[in-house]
Design a protein around this motif. Sequence first.
Motif, PDB file in Angstrom:
ATOM      1  N   HIS A  64      48.560  40.287  32.273  1.00 55.31           N
ATOM      2  CA  HIS A  64      49.758  40.583  33.058  1.00 55.31           C
ATOM      3  C   HIS A  64      49.655  40.018  34.476  1.00 55.31           C
ATOM      4  CE1 HIS A  64      53.286  42.814  34.425  1.00 55.31           C
ATOM      5  NE2 HIS A  64      52.567  43.244  35.441  1.00 55.31           N
ATOM      6  N   LEU A  65      48.454  40.023  35.043  1.00 51.47           N
ATOM      7  CA  LEU A  65      48.262  39.555  36.416  1.00 51.47           C
ATOM      8  C   LEU A  65      48.168  38.037  36.530  1.00 51.47           C
ATOM      9  CD1 LEU A  65      45.602  42.122  37.711  1.00 51.47           C
ATOM     10  CD2 LEU A  65      47.923  41.826  38.614  1.00 51.47           C
ATOM     11  N   PRO A 110      49.837  35.308  35.693  1.00 50.96           N
ATOM     12  CA  PRO A 110      50.902  34.451  36.224  1.00 50.96           C
ATOM     13  C   PRO A 110      51.016  34.493  37.748  1.00 50.96           C
ATOM     14  CG  PRO A 110      51.687  35.635  34.301  1.00 50.96           C
ATOM     15  CD  PRO A 110      50.354  36.221  34.652  1.00 50.96           C
ATOM     16  N   GLU A 111      50.567  35.581  38.364  1.00 51.25           N
ATOM     17  CA  GLU A 111      50.586  35.683  39.822  1.00 51.25           C
ATOM     18  C   GLU A 111      49.370  35.019  40.459  1.00 51.25           C
ATOM     19  OE1 GLU A 111      51.467  39.626  41.437  1.00 51.25           O
ATOM     20  OE2 GLU A 111      51.682  40.314  39.372  1.00 51.25           O
ATOM     21  N   VAL A 112      48.407  34.630  39.624  1.00 44.53           N
ATOM     22  CA  VAL A 112      47.107  34.216  40.139  1.00 44.53           C
ATOM     23  C   VAL A 112      46.810  32.736  39.920  1.00 44.53           C
ATOM     24  CG1 VAL A 112      44.603  34.600  39.927  1.00 44.53           C
ATOM     25  CG2 VAL A 112      46.189  36.543  39.867  1.00 44.53           C
ATOM     26  N   LYS A 158      47.907  28.722  38.377  1.00 42.99           N
ATOM     27  CA  LYS A 158      48.958  27.785  37.989  1.00 42.99           C
ATOM     28  C   LYS A 158      48.564  27.190  36.637  1.00 42.99           C
ATOM     29  CE  LYS A 158      48.409  25.649  41.931  1.00 42.99           C
ATOM     30  NZ  LYS A 158      48.512  24.715  43.087  1.00 42.99           N
ATOM     31  N   ASP A 183      45.562  45.231  46.216  1.00 39.68           N
ATOM     32  CA  ASP A 183      46.280  44.030  45.792  1.00 39.68           C
ATOM     33  C   ASP A 183      45.546  43.460  44.578  1.00 39.68           C
ATOM     34  OD1 ASP A 183      47.471  41.575  45.403  1.00 39.68           O
ATOM     35  OD2 ASP A 183      47.547  41.058  47.533  1.00 39.68           O
ATOM     36  N   ALA A 235      46.283  41.301  42.264  1.00 38.69           N
ATOM     37  CA  ALA A 235      46.347  39.850  42.082  1.00 38.69           C
ATOM     38  C   ALA A 235      45.357  39.141  42.999  1.00 38.69           C
ATOM     39  CB  ALA A 235      47.759  39.348  42.323  1.00 38.69           C
ATOM     40  N   ARG A 278      42.108  36.965  41.881  1.00 35.49           N
ATOM     41  CA  ARG A 278      41.949  35.606  42.403  1.00 35.49           C
ATOM     42  C   ARG A 278      40.539  35.427  42.991  1.00 35.49           C
ATOM     43  NH1 ARG A 278      46.024  35.872  45.466  1.00 35.49           N
ATOM     44  NH2 ARG A 278      47.565  35.218  43.910  1.00 35.49           N
ATOM     45  N   THR A 331      47.720  30.155  42.505  1.00 31.66           N
ATOM     46  CA  THR A 331      49.086  30.167  43.053  1.00 31.66           C
ATOM     47  C   THR A 331      49.027  30.413  44.548  1.00 31.66           C
ATOM     48  OG1 THR A 331      49.244  32.536  42.590  1.00 31.66           O
ATOM     49  CG2 THR A 331      50.056  31.019  40.898  1.00 31.66           C
TER      50      THR A 331
END
Length: 203
Positions: free
Chosen positions: A10-11, A13-15, A17, A183, A185, A189, A203
């Motif tokens: 789930h996370l 796509p925010e993390v 590319k 946070d 995400a 990262r 990202t």
Amino acid sequence: MRDLQNAVTHLLPEVVKADIQPESCPDWLRRPGRAECADRWETVSALYHALTGLVLPEQAPPRERRSLDVLLTYEDGQRQILEVDEKQHFTAARALTLEHYPADVQLGFDASRWLARSRDLTGREPGGGFAKPRPPLFPGEGGRHRQRAFRDALADLLPPVYGWLPTLRLSDTEVKTVTAAPDPAASLRALLGACGVPASRFT
């Protein structure tokens, strides 16, 4: 069972590319035999013998199937496996496989920490369905533990043979820290960065 895996998926796509494919598997890892293992065949055969005392068949049984937690395909076309390892991945069988890894293997995780935790949890492996026989390759009690350790080893050893990036592994304790962070995400990262993912892929 898959709460931690789902949390990471789930996370992502925010993390990163990347194209994100959960529960997928490249063809060469579905039923790997001599041809699929290529120049890693001797290592893979030795691992299997150490785990079972048996000889690994050159062709995998037709019933052998698998999926991986996540496949990542980055914008430049490079591909990478990401696995989330819960506690049942840290066993005596897993320690045995890690001890047999070639010195030149490329990994996207700290194998020494995986080995230390596997040794620490040796003798405390979960029973029941986690340990049931998995014939024909892994007969007998504890077969599932041996199967899981062997499959983890294949997912570590084979990707570089096919030009894939080193396999990333996140432990359950690491993912729990990520999900509890203010946070999540940013925490994921940072964790992936520590595993060797370059900043250009984020990202």
